[in-house]
Design a protein around this motif. Structure first.
Motif, PDB file in Angstrom:
ATOM      1  N   LEU A   1       1.018  -1.130   0.156  1.00 45.30           N
ATOM      2  CA  LEU A   1       0.043   0.069  -0.130  1.00 45.30           C
ATOM      3  C   LEU A   1       0.735   1.240   0.161  1.00 45.30           C
ATOM      4  CD1 LEU A   1      -2.810  -1.113   2.484  1.00 45.30           C
ATOM      5  CD2 LEU A   1      -3.243  -0.568  -0.173  1.00 45.30           C
TER       6      LEU A   1
ATOM      7  N   GLU B   1      -6.886  14.092   0.696  1.00 46.00           N
ATOM      8  CA  GLU B   1      -7.253  12.930   1.674  1.00 46.00           C
ATOM      9  C   GLU B   1      -7.278  11.664   1.228  1.00 46.00           C
ATOM     10  OE1 GLU B   1      -9.590  11.978   5.862  1.00 46.00           O
ATOM     11  OE2 GLU B   1      -8.963  14.309   5.381  1.00 46.00           O
TER      12      GLU B   1
ATOM     13  N   GLU C   1      -9.695   5.123   2.724  1.00 44.56           N
ATOM     14  CA  GLU C   1      -8.801   3.992   3.370  1.00 44.56           C
ATOM     15  C   GLU C   1      -9.966   3.314   4.145  1.00 44.56           C
ATOM     16  OE1 GLU C   1      -7.876   5.746   7.843  1.00 44.56           O
ATOM     17  OE2 GLU C   1      -7.073   7.093   6.429  1.00 44.56           O
TER      18      GLU C   1
ATOM     19  N   GLY D   1      -8.862   0.173   9.021  1.00 41.87           N
ATOM     20  CA  GLY D   1      -7.585   0.269   8.664  1.00 41.87           C
ATOM     21  C   GLY D   1      -7.018  -0.616   7.499  1.00 41.87           C
ATOM     22  N   PHE D   2      -5.785  -0.235   7.275  1.00 42.61           N
ATOM     23  CA  PHE D   2      -5.170  -0.980   6.208  1.00 42.61           C
ATOM     24  C   PHE D   2      -4.973  -2.475   6.344  1.00 42.61           C
ATOM     25  CE2 PHE D   2      -4.459   3.175   4.789  1.00 42.61           C
ATOM     26  CZ  PHE D   2      -4.977   3.330   3.701  1.00 42.61           C
TER      27      PHE D   2
ATOM     28  N   TRP E   1     -15.510   1.601   3.730  1.00 44.34           N
ATOM     29  CA  TRP E   1     -14.401   2.626   3.550  1.00 44.34           C
ATOM     30  C   TRP E   1     -14.676   3.970   3.729  1.00 44.34           C
ATOM     31  CZ3 TRP E   1      -9.869   1.767   0.793  1.00 44.34           C
ATOM     32  CH2 TRP E   1      -9.654   0.395   0.428  1.00 44.34           C
TER      33      TRP E   1
ATOM     34  N   TYR F   1      -8.974   3.852  -6.746  1.00 46.22           N
ATOM     35  CA  TYR F   1      -7.954   3.450  -5.979  1.00 46.22           C
ATOM     36  C   TYR F   1      -7.399   2.274  -6.513  1.00 46.22           C
ATOM     37  CZ  TYR F   1      -6.260   2.978  -1.051  1.00 46.22           C
ATOM     38  OH  TYR F   1      -5.344   2.773   0.257  1.00 46.22           O
TER      39      TYR F   1
END
Length: 142
Positions: free
Chosen positions: A10, A44, A47, A51-52, A116, A130
């Motif tokens: 990422l 921005e 995500e 969290g990733f 998301w 993305y």
């Protein structure tokens, strides 16, 4: 136990949507699948709400490889995170399983289950392109 470990990158060098400095540098293009304007550079970046690391967890837990396959290498998936956080316009750019996109389609289904946070431009949520590269390496088996 899985016979394959999944690593995903990422790095912002590989992500079409990335945060910019405080100047208004948001950019976008007409998406050929959704037939609408989507941002490719935002203030921005979108995500996952959790969290990733949740991406790795979901893919590792749910990816099912067909028996006796030797699929390894880079899979690249691309999608749009809409202004409301929904996923749309999913596509597979690269898949070691070839034109069948066996791995890429499974990964996209798993990514679509995540909630998301949308990307933002000038403080407002916007649809944002993305991409996620995922390296499948069976030599790193558990």
């Amino acid at each position: 136990m899985k016979s394959i470990i999944i690593f995903y990158l990422l790095c912002f060098a590989f992500v079409d949507a990335f945060a910019q400095n405080s100047e208004n540098t948001c950019e976008g293009k007409q998406d050929s699948i959704l037939h609408k304007f989507v941002y490719t550079k935002v203030d921005e970046a979108p995500e996952p709400v959790d969290g990733f690391l949740k991406i790795n967890e979901v893919i590792t837990k749910n990816l099912k490889l067909p028996p006796s396959t030797n699929y390894y290498g880079l899979t690249i998936i691309v999608f749009v995170v809409e202004a409301d956080g929904q996923i749309d316009g999913q596509r597979v750019k690269r898949d070691p399983s070839g034109d069948e996109h066996l791995l890429g389609n499974q990964i996209l289904r798993n990514i679509a289950t995540l909630k998301w946070k949308p990307g933002k431009c000038n403080g407002k949520p916007v649809p944002c392109m993305y991409s996620i590269p995922i390296n499948l390496d069976p030599s790193l088996s558990e």
